[in-house]
Write an enzyme that holds these catalytic residues in place. Structure first.
Site, PDB file in Angstrom:
ATOM      1  N   TYR A  59      32.599  36.007  39.364  1.00  0.00           N
ATOM      2  CA  TYR A  59      31.194  36.016  40.061  1.00  0.00           C
ATOM      3  C   TYR A  59      31.414  35.508  41.444  1.00  0.00           C
ATOM      4  O   TYR A  59      32.406  34.630  41.767  1.00  0.00           O
ATOM      5  CB  TYR A  59      30.514  35.119  39.216  1.00  0.00           C
ATOM      6  CG  TYR A  59      29.899  35.579  38.007  1.00  0.00           C
ATOM      7  CD1 TYR A  59      30.881  35.576  36.726  1.00  0.00           C
ATOM      8  CD2 TYR A  59      28.689  35.914  37.620  1.00  0.00           C
ATOM      9  CE1 TYR A  59      30.338  36.067  35.629  1.00  0.00           C
ATOM     10  CE2 TYR A  59      28.223  36.245  36.394  1.00  0.00           C
ATOM     11  CZ  TYR A  59      29.111  36.371  35.223  1.00  0.00           C
ATOM     12  OH  TYR A  59      28.709  37.096  34.323  1.00  0.00           O
ATOM     13  N   GLU A  60      30.596  35.938  42.217  1.00  0.00           N
ATOM     14  CA  GLU A  60      31.089  35.702  43.866  1.00  0.00           C
ATOM     15  C   GLU A  60      30.980  34.142  44.354  1.00  0.00           C
ATOM     16  O   GLU A  60      31.443  33.665  45.047  1.00  0.00           O
ATOM     17  CB  GLU A  60      29.903  36.167  44.605  1.00  0.00           C
ATOM     18  CG  GLU A  60      28.634  35.892  44.655  1.00  0.00           C
ATOM     19  CD  GLU A  60      27.488  37.019  45.386  1.00  0.00           C
ATOM     20  OE1 GLU A  60      27.972  37.832  45.569  1.00  0.00           O
ATOM     21  OE2 GLU A  60      26.512  36.454  45.616  1.00  0.00           O
ATOM     22  N   SER A  61      30.365  33.317  43.140  1.00  0.00           N
ATOM     23  CA  SER A  61      30.622  31.867  43.278  1.00  0.00           C
ATOM     24  C   SER A  61      31.947  31.335  43.240  1.00  0.00           C
ATOM     25  O   SER A  61      32.218  30.244  43.542  1.00  0.00           O
ATOM     26  CB  SER A  61      29.700  31.155  42.401  1.00  0.00           C
ATOM     27  OG  SER A  61      30.045  31.559  40.899  1.00  0.00           O
ATOM     28  N   GLY A  62      33.057  32.323  43.128  1.00  0.00           N
ATOM     29  CA  GLY A  62      34.315  31.630  42.790  1.00  0.00           C
ATOM     30  C   GLY A  62      34.982  31.534  41.739  1.00  0.00           C
ATOM     31  O   GLY A  62      36.146  31.169  41.532  1.00  0.00           O
TER      32      GLY A  62
END
Lengths: 261, 281, 281, 261
Positions: free
Chosen positions: A50-53
């Site tokens: 997920y782009e949150s890392g």
């Protein structure tokens, strides 16, 4: 087959595209459901980013936001956001990127920025987020989007992320590293780019959908592929797994949150 | 230096300043944003990858003249109605946009932290963003000749973070999802960190980042300072509040009434939380 | 994929390859370097910020045609005599140098990890290095016009690290001093990691970095694999060995005799360590 | 004053320059001893950074290498090396950088690369390491170097890091962000740059050293500052603290290391 909604069918059809152990860059909503369904059924080795890392997450319930704690708690590791975008996505380490949008055109270009002129928009949408670089760098892009003449349009109001640009190889000649949108999963079936023109064609229909329904929902003259497939109805196993996931998710999100006073 | 939140905002956030409240979904500094609203700061250049509810509130309350951002929605819910009203109708005032992608804004924060004038990425290709943002340009690789995208460094006058813990020396540790918090912190001229608690020793944690005390201008003890966002290990994200916000913020009147009662009407973050708790009971 | 060290080197390190054994003073992959010597690899382009004893040994044994580096000494002791002999006297063969500063090489590794063609820094100003290295050039900021230094990305064919732990899925965790290990790992086409131990679950640790299993080509269990460097939490740096190396490596004959007995004469790293232990007893 | 060696005196003189809570980028050897002596005596709030990424270290014994585990164990935090160089040093967050070298010239430029021509060196030295960017970005640079006509030279064989370049403001005009070498601590006393010419002048002598000794050890015609100071002899407290540190260090490094078999 049990009776199912078109959203369920879209989710299951998308999950089936995820075979083996692909590294997927996942967005919230239908893509997140599809990726986790694949993980819980036929693709336990799938790697979800997920782009949150959060890398290699295995959430028990679907996240409401891209940064829910569930994603971090079940991740193999969590890295800073700049690292996800530079060392993973830009570095070509993502096999499949999922995107949604407000508008898509016949070459798979997407708009999630504005309806109307940029400087005086009729509707201001949330904007690009991770999409432009997911569209550029993922080896394949899958788009999930319910169809209507307002969303599948002849001409985008704004191009937020690149599909095949003007088709006929313009994307490849532009130097984009990834493969572009290989499939558009929508609520009547699937579109895929024609080999030469790179125009999205109808390639598969849900068993209960028709070419006429598809054409009515698409704002350009929709071509039908030479070989039009029928997408098998969800199996009981697929549907049960997805519904159990959705039930767990609703229960988890309905739990009242303690105000940290 | 340990300050109260009111003191820290009073001392370090002035009208016209560029201010980044960072934290990606996690650890969003709501308490600090509310205090900026209470102190009625104006003409701020707000910077944040994902504006979220706190910037919706600050924009709707007239604190901002400009927004640098990459995704302006209510995560998992939909629109930020106050942001939309500002862009679509210039209410309560016009809002200048400096719009990026996440990858572009991450590169800009990294350049800011490194005090380089620009960041480089392979990005923005085939999009209409560069046509509308003069802050997206190109640079040629001096070895291969390839053209790459370039963005100017972001160096906020003030960055504000919320973190789980500081130790007594003022070192700050964050774990869980960190977003661009580290880069926004190191890019700032002034760094304020609100924290859930101050401890004798920072516990080991997976994927933690630590910011040394001497880069921080003020550490502010502020329990619950990220609510309705969350603090991993302390309290959960109040997803229901994010959903309720959609209705509250949809109309100007209901928005103003809510802000008046809950934020302007509360003397500090503790009072704000107590108000919500009374309402829920 | 778990392999023996001999298998991993055999399979992934070929003659002529560019190879980075990283680890800054800490976690230097000595066992892997020795296995490369045992398998008599030739014409390698060696890459490492601080060549250290392991590259002194590889260079002296004729494995290398080129060295990309930023500081080539025996830390805290003095010269690397085999590196000097190669540069000053072309023994055992000429060694091409691609010489940087730490900051330049760090930027090059970061660019490699991000798959950008070049890295940017404010560096090398007023030094003679650019005059002797065509890999140090300049790039103009497209916003300010400022000229900055640029270096080409480093993307090794193979990066080899030593780490404290992998879990059973193959995720690797490193804590303590990490140097440029993460960037060298992510910049590589192939990544091999030797580890002290394989555990059920990676323990939380301050300042740890974690590399996910799917970027790693081979995990190699190799206890003591960093000795005489160290593995934080497992064993200490053998400073005495670093001092003794000065005498061993000073002359070609004593160097060759030592390598013959201890490295070529040992079938693997366990035998190498056992030999040193016998000698110490 | 107790009798002391010139190395001890140099270390103590350097330590005295570190007042308050400066952020110091420390090298191994005499600088490391000087910085830790300052921390253990008059500057407990000093922040020590080693290029291995250890920030705010408080080692009980001096490290032998730049990356000893003692530095990580006693650090406030440890960051990756690229971050130390970009987010801390290049970002202008270092107050004082320490450098050594094989050669220094009259404008404080340093050589640690080669003696002889670069392509056919008589002596190949270790090279630049962190020096070029420390020299460029630290707000002040202190050089510690024992003096001889081989080390204090008329002309460097190679310029590894910039001092004042050709003097007379050439450094500032080159765009260097840091302040350059403010002091050279050597085994007869200290040199500092003249305000206008930026040529290193003799500004202070150890109590038992002479101008003649200084001139004999320097390879250019050494100028003496208008006001030549005498560096007070080490106090018993300074000397005892330094010697105790050195004893602890020797004992720690003499402990046999277990071969991890």
């Amino acid at each position: 087959m049990s009776a199912c909604t078109r959203d369920e069918w879209m989710t299951i059809a998308a999950a089936r595209l995820l075979q083996g152990r692909p590294v997927c860059f996942v967005g919230i909503g239908l893509p997140s459901a599809a990726c986790n369904l694949a993980r819980l059924t036929h693709a336990p080795g799938i790697v979800l980013i997920y782009e949150s890392g959060t890398i290699g997450t295995r959430p028990d319930v679907l996240p409401l936001s891209i940064g829910d704690s569930e994603l971090a708690e079940t991740a193999a590791c969590v890295v800073p956001l700049p690292e996800i975008f530079s060392y993973y996505l830009q570095a070509g380490r993502v096999d499949i990127g999922f995107l949604g949008a407000a508008q898509i055109d016949r070459h798979g270009n997407l708009n999630s920025t504005v309806i109307g002129p940029y400087d005086a928009p009729g509707t201001r949408l949330p904007g690009a987020g991770g999409a432009p670089e997911i569209a550029l760098h993922a080896k394949q892009v899958f788009v999930m989007l319910r169809a209507s003449r307002r969303s599948f349009v002849e001409r985008l109001d704004f191009r937020t992320s690149a599909g095949y640009l003007d088709g006929h190889g313009t994307r490849a000649r532009s130097g984009a590293t990834g493969g572009g949108p290989r499939a558009v999963i929508t609520d009547f079936g699937m579109l895929a780019p024609h080999t030469e023109s790179e125009e999205l064609q109808l390639t598969a229909l849900f068993a209960d959908a028709t070419v006429e329904e598809a054409r009515a929902a698409v704002g350009w003259p929709l071509q039908v592929a030479d070989c039009l497939e029928t997408i098998a109805a969800p199996s009981a196993y697929e549907l049960d797994t997805l519904r159990a996931l959705n039930v767990r998710t609703r229960e988890a999100h309905a739990r009242p949150v303690h105000i940290p006073l | 230096m340990t300050l109260s939140l009111a003191e820290a905002i009073e001392q370090f956030v002035s009208d016209g300043a560029s201010v980044a409240l960072e934290g990606f979904t996690h650890l969003i500094p709501f308490a600090a944003g509310h205090e900026i609203i209470r102190q009625r700061r104006r003409d701020l250049h707000l910077i944040r990858m994902t504006p979220d509810l706190i910037y919706d509130q600050m924009i709707g309350m007239g604190c901002a003249r400009k927004l640098t951002f990459s995704w302006g929605g209510n995560p998992g819910v939909g629109s930020l109605h106050r942001l939309r009203d500002a862009v679509e109708n210039q209410w309560p005032n016009p809002l200048q946009l400096d719009e990026h992608s996440h990858a572009g804004m991450a590169a800009a924060f990294c350049a800011g932290a490194a005090r380089l004038p620009f960041g480089v990425l392979r990005g923005y290709a085939g999009t209409d963003l560069p046509a509308h943002n003069p802050n997206i340009r190109h640079v040629a690789c001096p070895f291969t000749g390839e053209l790459l995208a370039a963005v100017p460094a972001i160096n906020p006058d003030v960055t504000i973070l919320h973190a789980q813990r500081a130790d007594r020396a003022g070192n700050v540790a964050i774990h869980g999802i960190v977003g661009a918090a580290r880069e926004a912190a190191l890019a700032a001229k002034t760094l304020i960190v609100t924290v859930e608690e101050i401890v004798d020793e920072l516990p080991p944690a997976m994927n933690a980042i630590v910011l040394p005390h001497w880069i921080i201008s003020a550490v502010v003890p502020c329990r619950g300072g990220a609510y309705p966002s969350y603090a991993h290990g302390h309290y959960a994200r109040d997803n229901a509040f994010y959903q309720q916000w959609d209705a509250i913020a949809r109309e100007r009147a209901s928005f103003l009434a809510w802000m008046d009662e809950h934020v302007l009407g509360a003397k500090d973050h503790g009072a704000f939380l107590a108000g919500l708790q009374r309402e829920a009971a």
